[in-house]
Scaffold this motif. Structure first.
Motif, PDB file in Angstrom:
ATOM      1  N   THR A  81       0.900  -1.276   0.099  1.00 24.17           N
ATOM      2  CA  THR A  81       0.016  -0.004  -0.125  1.00 24.17           C
ATOM      3  C   THR A  81       0.902   1.201  -0.056  1.00 24.17           C
ATOM      4  O   THR A  81       1.385   1.502  -1.052  1.00 24.17           O
ATOM      5  N   PHE A  82       0.825   1.850   1.203  1.00 15.58           N
ATOM      6  CA  PHE A  82       1.619   3.266   1.167  1.00 15.58           C
ATOM      7  C   PHE A  82       3.009   3.213   0.933  1.00 15.58           C
ATOM      8  O   PHE A  82       3.597   4.429   0.251  1.00 15.58           O
ATOM      9  N   THR A  83       3.873   2.177   1.209  1.00 19.89           N
ATOM     10  CA  THR A  83       5.311   2.266   0.768  1.00 19.89           C
ATOM     11  C   THR A  83       5.559   1.962  -0.646  1.00 19.89           C
ATOM     12  O   THR A  83       6.627   2.022  -1.244  1.00 19.89           O
ATOM     13  N   MET A  84       4.531   1.250  -1.021  1.00 18.37           N
ATOM     14  CA  MET A  84       4.579   0.917  -2.707  1.00 18.37           C
ATOM     15  C   MET A  84       4.523   2.057  -3.725  1.00 18.37           C
ATOM     16  O   MET A  84       5.167   2.022  -4.566  1.00 18.37           O
ATOM     17  N   ASP A  85       3.639   2.881  -3.240  1.00 17.18           N
ATOM     18  CA  ASP A  85       3.530   4.237  -4.477  1.00 17.18           C
ATOM     19  C   ASP A  85       2.882   5.514  -3.739  1.00 17.18           C
ATOM     20  O   ASP A  85       2.637   6.569  -4.614  1.00 17.18           O
ATOM     21  N   ALA A  86       2.594   5.528  -2.350  1.00 15.39           N
ATOM     22  CA  ALA A  86       2.294   6.803  -2.010  1.00 15.39           C
ATOM     23  C   ALA A  86       3.259   7.575  -1.414  1.00 15.39           C
ATOM     24  O   ALA A  86       3.420   8.693  -1.628  1.00 15.39           O
ATOM     25  N   SER A 101      -3.016   3.168  -8.725  1.00 20.33           N
ATOM     26  CA  SER A 101      -2.549   1.781  -9.407  1.00 20.33           C
ATOM     27  C   SER A 101      -2.304   0.694  -8.248  1.00 20.33           C
ATOM     28  O   SER A 101      -2.956  -0.401  -8.407  1.00 20.33           O
ATOM     29  N   GLY A 102      -2.488   1.178  -6.798  1.00 20.58           N
ATOM     30  CA  GLY A 102      -2.264   0.250  -5.744  1.00 20.58           C
ATOM     31  C   GLY A 102      -3.773   0.116  -5.068  1.00 20.58           C
ATOM     32  O   GLY A 102      -3.600  -0.176  -3.951  1.00 20.58           O
ATOM     33  N   GLY A 103      -4.887   0.441  -5.802  1.00 17.73           N
ATOM     34  CA  GLY A 103      -6.190   0.268  -5.021  1.00 17.73           C
ATOM     35  C   GLY A 103      -6.673  -1.214  -5.376  1.00 17.73           C
ATOM     36  O   GLY A 103      -6.358  -1.931  -4.456  1.00 17.73           O
ATOM     37  N   SER A 125      -8.350 -15.497   4.399  1.00 15.67           N
ATOM     38  CA  SER A 125      -7.839 -14.414   4.687  1.00 15.67           C
ATOM     39  C   SER A 125      -8.139 -13.286   3.662  1.00 15.67           C
ATOM     40  O   SER A 125      -7.543 -11.980   3.963  1.00 15.67           O
ATOM     41  N   TYR A 126      -8.745 -13.599   2.928  1.00 11.09           N
ATOM     42  CA  TYR A 126      -8.666 -12.466   1.706  1.00 11.09           C
ATOM     43  C   TYR A 126      -9.559 -11.324   2.139  1.00 11.09           C
ATOM     44  O   TYR A 126      -9.447 -10.176   1.792  1.00 11.09           O
ATOM     45  N   LYS A 127     -10.709 -11.621   3.303  1.00  8.80           N
ATOM     46  CA  LYS A 127     -11.425 -10.614   3.652  1.00  8.80           C
ATOM     47  C   LYS A 127     -10.737  -9.212   4.130  1.00  8.80           C
ATOM     48  O   LYS A 127     -11.049  -8.133   3.950  1.00  8.80           O
ATOM     49  N   ASP A 128      -9.619  -9.669   4.973  1.00  9.02           N
ATOM     50  CA  ASP A 128      -8.870  -8.601   5.511  1.00  9.02           C
ATOM     51  C   ASP A 128      -7.751  -7.716   4.129  1.00  9.02           C
ATOM     52  O   ASP A 128      -7.757  -6.709   4.419  1.00  9.02           O
ATOM     53  N   ILE A 129      -7.388  -8.673   3.410  1.00  4.30           N
ATOM     54  CA  ILE A 129      -6.597  -8.152   2.535  1.00  4.30           C
ATOM     55  C   ILE A 129      -7.610  -7.000   1.656  1.00  4.30           C
ATOM     56  O   ILE A 129      -7.326  -5.867   1.240  1.00  4.30           O
ATOM     57  N   PHE A 130      -8.827  -7.474   1.335  1.00  7.43           N
ATOM     58  CA  PHE A 130      -9.923  -6.580   0.624  1.00  7.43           C
ATOM     59  C   PHE A 130     -10.486  -5.333   1.437  1.00  7.43           C
ATOM     60  O   PHE A 130     -10.447  -4.268   0.637  1.00  7.43           O
ATOM     61  N   ALA A 131     -10.212  -5.491   2.727  1.00  6.33           N
ATOM     62  CA  ALA A 131     -10.673  -4.273   3.399  1.00  6.33           C
ATOM     63  C   ALA A 131      -9.426  -3.341   3.363  1.00  6.33           C
ATOM     64  O   ALA A 131      -9.963  -2.317   3.299  1.00  6.33           O
ATOM     65  N   ILE A 132      -8.236  -3.819   3.400  1.00  6.26           N
ATOM     66  CA  ILE A 132      -7.243  -2.852   3.194  1.00  6.26           C
ATOM     67  C   ILE A 132      -7.061  -2.259   1.906  1.00  6.26           C
ATOM     68  O   ILE A 132      -6.880  -1.196   1.364  1.00  6.26           O
ATOM     69  N   THR A 133      -7.582  -2.988   0.740  1.00  2.00           N
ATOM     70  CA  THR A 133      -7.698  -2.429  -0.580  1.00  2.00           C
ATOM     71  C   THR A 133      -8.794  -1.493  -0.686  1.00  2.00           C
ATOM     72  O   THR A 133      -8.756  -0.301  -1.213  1.00  2.00           O
ATOM     73  N   VAL A 134      -9.988  -1.644  -0.199  1.00  2.00           N
ATOM     74  CA  VAL A 134     -11.053  -0.687   0.049  1.00  2.00           C
ATOM     75  C   VAL A 134     -10.561   0.784   0.681  1.00  2.00           C
ATOM     76  O   VAL A 134     -10.847   1.911  -0.067  1.00  2.00           O
ATOM     77  N   ALA A 135      -9.783   0.466   1.825  1.00  2.00           N
ATOM     78  CA  ALA A 135      -9.264   1.675   2.540  1.00  2.00           C
ATOM     79  C   ALA A 135      -8.204   2.414   1.409  1.00  2.00           C
ATOM     80  O   ALA A 135      -8.412   3.588   1.390  1.00  2.00           O
ATOM     81  N   LYS A 136      -7.452   1.712   0.889  1.00  2.00           N
ATOM     82  CA  LYS A 136      -6.742   2.220  -0.207  1.00  2.00           C
ATOM     83  C   LYS A 136      -7.222   3.148  -1.179  1.00  2.00           C
ATOM     84  O   LYS A 136      -6.825   4.150  -1.681  1.00  2.00           O
ATOM     85  N   THR A 137      -8.226   2.500  -1.843  1.00  2.00           N
ATOM     86  CA  THR A 137      -8.938   2.981  -3.033  1.00  2.00           C
ATOM     87  C   THR A 137      -9.644   4.272  -2.489  1.00  2.00           C
ATOM     88  O   THR A 137      -9.758   5.183  -3.297  1.00  2.00           O
ATOM     89  N   LEU A 138     -10.505   4.072  -1.138  1.00  2.00           N
ATOM     90  CA  LEU A 138     -11.108   5.225  -0.917  1.00  2.00           C
ATOM     91  C   LEU A 138     -10.445   6.360  -0.835  1.00  2.00           C
ATOM     92  O   LEU A 138     -10.654   7.635  -0.815  1.00  2.00           O
ATOM     93  N   SER A 139      -9.085   6.191  -0.106  1.00  2.00           N
ATOM     94  CA  SER A 139      -7.965   7.334   0.233  1.00  2.00           C
ATOM     95  C   SER A 139      -7.960   8.040  -1.069  1.00  2.00           C
ATOM     96  O   SER A 139      -7.799   9.241  -1.175  1.00  2.00           O
ATOM     97  N   VAL A 140      -7.663   7.578  -2.236  1.00  2.00           N
ATOM     98  CA  VAL A 140      -7.034   8.037  -3.488  1.00  2.00           C
ATOM     99  C   VAL A 140      -8.334   8.985  -3.981  1.00  2.00           C
ATOM    100  O   VAL A 140      -8.021  10.098  -4.353  1.00  2.00           O
TER     101      VAL A 140
END
Length: 460
Positions: free
Chosen positions: A152-157, A409-411, A435-450
């Motif tokens: 997430t944040f260290t990859m592209d933000a 791109s990292g959303g 485990s995907y539920k938690d990965i998806f939650a992180i994905t949603v948070a990242k997408t919304l922040s953008v």
């Protein structure tokens, strides 16, 4: 026109489906590209040899050094024991009471220092499993925790991150890796905070239900507590050198843009604007310095594994670059087809602000392709010039275009068919169901922040 639009959508859908099922994009991207061409009534062979292959080759020419050197740097950090030393030291320092935070920080430091995402997952997982077991936190939360720190944040933000997702926009907008630092830092704080709140909520939820680490897991690592790791400060040094030299060569007194005469570059190498390649040059030099430093950390151990390590790194870099290049070729053929104009107008018409429209386009394509770099590359190849023109006419800095594209791109790229997600679950011995539920939650948070940032910038 309906048939022409349908031809593109069907081809995109098939590419996503086959990627999800694990089929190689290198093989199937050109197949579905040519399917779209045939259904649109365009010339088949010229579209393949002159458009698809030419643009794929140009992408390889532009970014292969970064893919290769990044893979080599990550592998050397791994075989020297430096990556494990950093992860071990952070986990040990923070202890089991801050298990989630310690794993996130270990991943974040390694990723921001230039270590590839896959190496980070391999290096951190053994220590994550040990400390989660000690803290009695469910193992199923490990993938989401690693994803927050590495994907997430260290990859592209964060400004200056040497990951490829932060380098690709530089060639389209003439920016560098430190573009729009304030927006990047704010976005990083938003994603980190939201991600930590979610993971801690899930941990507390499990504790109330009486769920612990669990038993009978597969791929359980064994961490040798007596194993000797390289000195932590020596281990961190290559990461620091990459970051420092990347900055000095991008914006400091060693600025690589001033190394060569602009007229010579224009006449001899056809480089009209050195800014479009300067960030790549800076990262090439910085990663080379980091690799040399990492080789010196533990020379005896590195020497025995160097040949196999370099081979693995080269093979990984080749697969990654050609996967992405195939997607770029796909996008460049698609933009020549008659149905694309309708799709393009729909995306551009979704918002009258270029930042919001760009965030939407990159997110959608990253989600469809299951690749942050692939989705962004397609979006910017197809519409980068128009976004730049729209931004300039609206008085918006190209740096903002860079940062929003990179973060977008990292959303939604981490949908279930994403290669990094599949690899992370395989490393940890867990399934999508677990485990995907938690990965998806992180994905949603990242997408919304953008989108929050894009809308906020568009207002002000």
């Amino acid at each position: 026109m309906f048939i022409e639009v349908l031809a593109i959508l069907v081809s995109l859908g098939l590419l996503m489906f086959f990627a999800y099922r694990g089929f190689p994009v290198i093989v199937f991207a050109p197949i579905f590209t040519l399917l779209a061409v045939v259904l649109s009534g365009h010339a088949l062979l010229p579209s393949y040899t002159e458009t698809f292959m030419t643009n794929a080759a140009n992408y390889v020419k532009s970014f292969f050094p970064v893919f290769l050197l990044g893979a080599v740097f990550g592998k050397v950090m791994e075989i020297s024991g430096a990556a494990a030393s950093i992860a071990h030291s952070i986990v040990k320092a923070l202890g089991s009471k801050r298990a989630i935070l310690s794993v996130v920080l270990a991943c974040a430091i390694l990723t921001y220092g230039g270590v590839s995402l896959f190496v980070v997952a391999f290096a951190v997982y053994p220590f994550a499993a040990a400390i989660f077991r000690e803290a009695n936190i469910p193992k199923r939360l490990i993938p989401g925790t690693i994803a927050l720190g590495a994907f997430t944040f260290t990859m592209d933000a964060l400004p200056g991150t040497p990951q490829i997702q932060n380098i690709i926009p530089t060639s389209y907008f003439g920016t560098d890796a430190y573009a729009a630092p304030v927006v990047g830092i704010i976005g990083s704080i938003m994603v980190f905070t939201a991600g930590m709140l979610w993971l801690e909520y899930r941990r507390k939820q499990a504790a109330v239900a009486g769920e612990g680490y669990g038993e009978g897991h597969t791929n359980e690592p064994e961490v040798n507590q007596d194993e000797k790791y390289p000195n932590i400060w020596l281990s961190v040094l290559p990461l620091i050198l990459v970051l420092v030299f990347n900055y000095l060569l991008s914006r400091g007194f060693l600025n690589v843009s001033s190394w060569y005469d602009p007229e010579m570059l224009k006449q001899t190498f056809k480089i009209a604007n050195v800014k479009t390649v300067a960030s790549t040059w800076a990262l090439i030099v910085a990663l080379t310095i980091g690799i040399l430093a990492a080789l010196l950390i533990n020379p005896k151990q590195v020497k025995n594994k160097l040949a196999a390590g370099f081979t693995a790194a080269a093979m990984g870099a080749l697969l990654a670059i050609f996967n992405t290049a195939s997607e770029v070729g796909f996008g460049n053929v698609v933009k020549t087809l008659p149905g694309f104009k309708i799709i393009q107008d729909s995306i551009l018409g979704a918002s009258n602000h270029p930042l919001v429209s760009e965030a939407l386009a990159v997110n959608v394509l990253a989600g469809i392709t299951g690749s942050a770099s692939g989705g962004m590359s397609i979006a910017l190849e197809v519409m980068g010039k128009q976004y730049l023109q729209l931004a300039q006419s609206a008085g918006i800095s190209p740096e903002l275009l860079h940062r929003i594209a990179s973060m977008a791109s990292g959303g939604m790229d981490t949908l279930p068919h994403n290669g990094a997600v599949i690899t992370l679950l395989a490393i940890t011995g867990l399934t999508h169901r677990q485990s995907y539920k938690d990965i998806f939650a992180i994905t949603v948070a990242k997408t919304l922040s953008v989108f929050i940032l894009a809308f906020a910038v568009s207002i002000f």
